[in-house]
Design a protein around this motif. Structure first.
Motif: not given
Length: 76
Positions: A39-40, A45-48
């Protein structure tokens, strides 16, 4: 004399039940830990990806506005 029921050592059946319970607890702990780690990593990855897309869009918009501002300033 000691009978079998007075034996201080656990029977094979008790040991296997203990091993089964401990294995289930360890499996649940590992499953939770790996789930949290996944999850972390997914959040990071989504933020990047989101940050890079936002930067790319903002850069294009900034260049276009800067060029228009420069053109208008040159006309004045």
């Amino acid at each position: 004399m000691l009978s079998e029921s007075d034996d201080v050592w656990a029977s094979d059946e008790e040991i296997s039940e203990y091993d089964r319970i401990m294995s289930l607890k360890e499996w649940e702990r590992m499953n939770e830990n790996f789930g949290n780690v996944g999850y972390k990593e997914g959040i990071l990855e989504g933020k990047d990806v989101t940050i890079q897309d936002g930067f790319n869009d903002g850069y294009v918009e900034g260049v276009n506005l800067g060029m228009e501002f420069g053109r208008l300033r040159g006309l004045l």
